[in-house]
Design a protein around this motif. Structure first.
Motif, PDB file in Angstrom:
ATOM      1  N   GLU A 195       0.761  -1.026  -0.041  1.00  0.00           N
ATOM      2  CA  GLU A 195       0.067  -0.070   0.052  1.00  0.00           C
ATOM      3  C   GLU A 195       0.880   1.078  -0.087  1.00  0.00           C
ATOM      4  OE1 GLU A 195      -2.839   2.516   3.056  1.00  0.00           O
ATOM      5  OE2 GLU A 195      -2.309   0.322   3.505  1.00  0.00           O
ATOM      6  N   ILE A 196       1.740   1.401   0.893  1.00  0.00           N
ATOM      7  CA  ILE A 196       2.791   2.685   0.935  1.00  0.00           C
ATOM      8  C   ILE A 196       3.604   2.615  -0.334  1.00  0.00           C
ATOM      9  CG2 ILE A 196       4.633   3.369   2.182  1.00  0.00           C
ATOM     10  CD1 ILE A 196       1.902   3.785   3.543  1.00  0.00           C
ATOM     11  N   LYS A 197       4.215   1.462  -0.812  1.00  0.00           N
ATOM     12  CA  LYS A 197       4.782   1.633  -2.080  1.00  0.00           C
ATOM     13  C   LYS A 197       3.993   2.041  -3.275  1.00  0.00           C
ATOM     14  CE  LYS A 197       8.346  -1.955  -0.746  1.00  0.00           C
ATOM     15  NZ  LYS A 197       8.829  -3.214  -0.544  1.00  0.00           N
ATOM     16  N   GLY A 198       2.840   1.602  -3.166  1.00  0.00           N
ATOM     17  CA  GLY A 198       1.828   2.152  -4.400  1.00  0.00           C
ATOM     18  C   GLY A 198       1.465   3.561  -4.078  1.00  0.00           C
ATOM     19  N   LEU A 199       1.404   3.997  -2.785  1.00  0.00           N
ATOM     20  CA  LEU A 199       1.226   5.424  -2.513  1.00  0.00           C
ATOM     21  C   LEU A 199       2.631   6.248  -3.206  1.00  0.00           C
ATOM     22  CD1 LEU A 199      -0.076   8.051  -1.317  1.00  0.00           C
ATOM     23  CD2 LEU A 199       1.097   7.143   1.092  1.00  0.00           C
ATOM     24  N   ASN A 258      13.513   5.921   4.045  1.00  0.00           N
ATOM     25  CA  ASN A 258      13.415   6.065   2.554  1.00  0.00           C
ATOM     26  C   ASN A 258      12.382   4.756   2.248  1.00  0.00           C
ATOM     27  OD1 ASN A 258      14.744   3.432   2.619  1.00  0.00           O
ATOM     28  ND2 ASN A 258      16.778   4.294   1.865  1.00  0.00           N
ATOM     29  N   GLU A 259      12.400   4.432   0.994  1.00  0.00           N
ATOM     30  CA  GLU A 259      11.379   3.481   0.781  1.00  0.00           C
ATOM     31  C   GLU A 259      11.829   2.044   0.973  1.00  0.00           C
ATOM     32  OE1 GLU A 259      10.095   3.714  -3.538  1.00  0.00           O
ATOM     33  OE2 GLU A 259      12.074   4.947  -3.749  1.00  0.00           O
ATOM     34  N   GLU A 260      12.848   1.923   1.264  1.00  0.00           N
ATOM     35  CA  GLU A 260      13.609   0.507   1.521  1.00  0.00           C
ATOM     36  C   GLU A 260      13.452   0.464   3.130  1.00  0.00           C
ATOM     37  OE1 GLU A 260      15.846   2.142  -0.734  1.00  0.00           O
ATOM     38  OE2 GLU A 260      14.394   1.234  -2.305  1.00  0.00           O
ATOM     39  N   GLY A 261      12.999   1.473   3.949  1.00  0.00           N
ATOM     40  CA  GLY A 261      12.816   1.178   5.407  1.00  0.00           C
ATOM     41  C   GLY A 261      13.877   1.689   5.893  1.00  0.00           C
ATOM     42  N   LYS A 262      15.044   2.214   5.245  1.00  0.00           N
ATOM     43  CA  LYS A 262      16.130   2.374   5.968  1.00  0.00           C
ATOM     44  C   LYS A 262      16.171   4.063   6.530  1.00  0.00           C
ATOM     45  CE  LYS A 262      21.087   3.134   4.669  1.00  0.00           C
ATOM     46  NZ  LYS A 262      22.140   3.214   3.765  1.00  0.00           N
TER      47      LYS A 262
END
Length: 159
Positions: A27-31, A114-118
Motif C-alpha cells: 500500500e505504501i509503495k503504491g502510494l 526511505n522507501e526501503e525502510g532505511k
C-alpha cells in the motif's frame, strides 16, 4: 500506478495531522509510486500524501527538471533547525495561482525512512530546507498560507 488528483485548498485532508507509517508494505509503495506519477505531471518540486487525499506521513521531493532524482521521506522528523531564518516566496500545488512570503530556517537536519525502510539523515540548506519544511508542514495539517506574512494572486500576463 496512477496519477492522482491533487486536492485543493479547502479539502479536509489538507488540515488533518497525518498518521505515522507503521510498515512499508505494498500500500505504501503504491502510494509512493502515485506521488511520483502525480508530481511528474505538474510543475512542482514536492508533494505530500495529504495532497492526494491520503493522510499518511509520506513525502516526495524532486527538484530536478525531469523528476529523475526523487527523495522519499517516510515519517520525517526534524532533528535540528538553524536559528537563522530567511523569508522567501512559496507556492503550493494545492493552492494554485497564489504565492506568499514565508519565513523558514535556512538549514536543518531531518531524519526519515526511505522507501526501503532505511533511516536516512538529510542535512539541507536554503531552498531545500524550505521545501522540506513546506512539505513536512502538510503532514501536520498546516498550509504555507497560515505562515505567510504576505500573499499574492498570480495572474497570467498575455504578451
Amino acid at each position: 500506478m496512477a496519477v492522482r488528483k491533487i486536492v485543493q485548498y479547502g479539502d479536509k485532508h489538507l488540515n488533518k495531522i497525518s498518521e505515522e507509517v507503521k510498515e512499508i508494505n505494498d500500500e505504501i509503495k503504491g502510494l509512493i509510486q502515485d506521488l511520483k506519477d502525480t508530481l511528474g505531471t505538474v510543475s512542482g518540486v514536492g508533494l505530500a500524501a495529504p495532497q492526494i487525499a491520503v493522510n499518511k506521513r509520506v513525502i516526495l521531493i524532486d527538484v530536478t527538471e525531469d523528476n529523475s532524482d526523487p527523495i522519499i521521506l517516510i515519517n520525517p522528523k526534524v532533528k535540528s533547525a538553524s536559528k537563522e531564518t530567511a523569508v522567501d516566496y512559496e507556492g503550493c500545488l494545492s493552492y494554485v495561482n497564489h504565492e506568499g512570503l514565508v519565513e523558514r530556517p535556512t538549514s536543518m537536519v531531518v531524519e526519515a525512512l526511505n522507501e526501503e525502510g532505511k533511516l536516512i539523515t538529510y542535512s539541507v540548506k536554503d531552498f531545500m530546507a524550505r521545501v522540506f519544511c513546506h512539505e513536512m508542514d502538510h503532514l501536520e495539517g498546516i498550509l504555507y498560507m497560515e505562515k505567510a506574512t504576505e500573499m499574492y494572486v498570480l495572474e497570467d500576463i498575455e504578451e
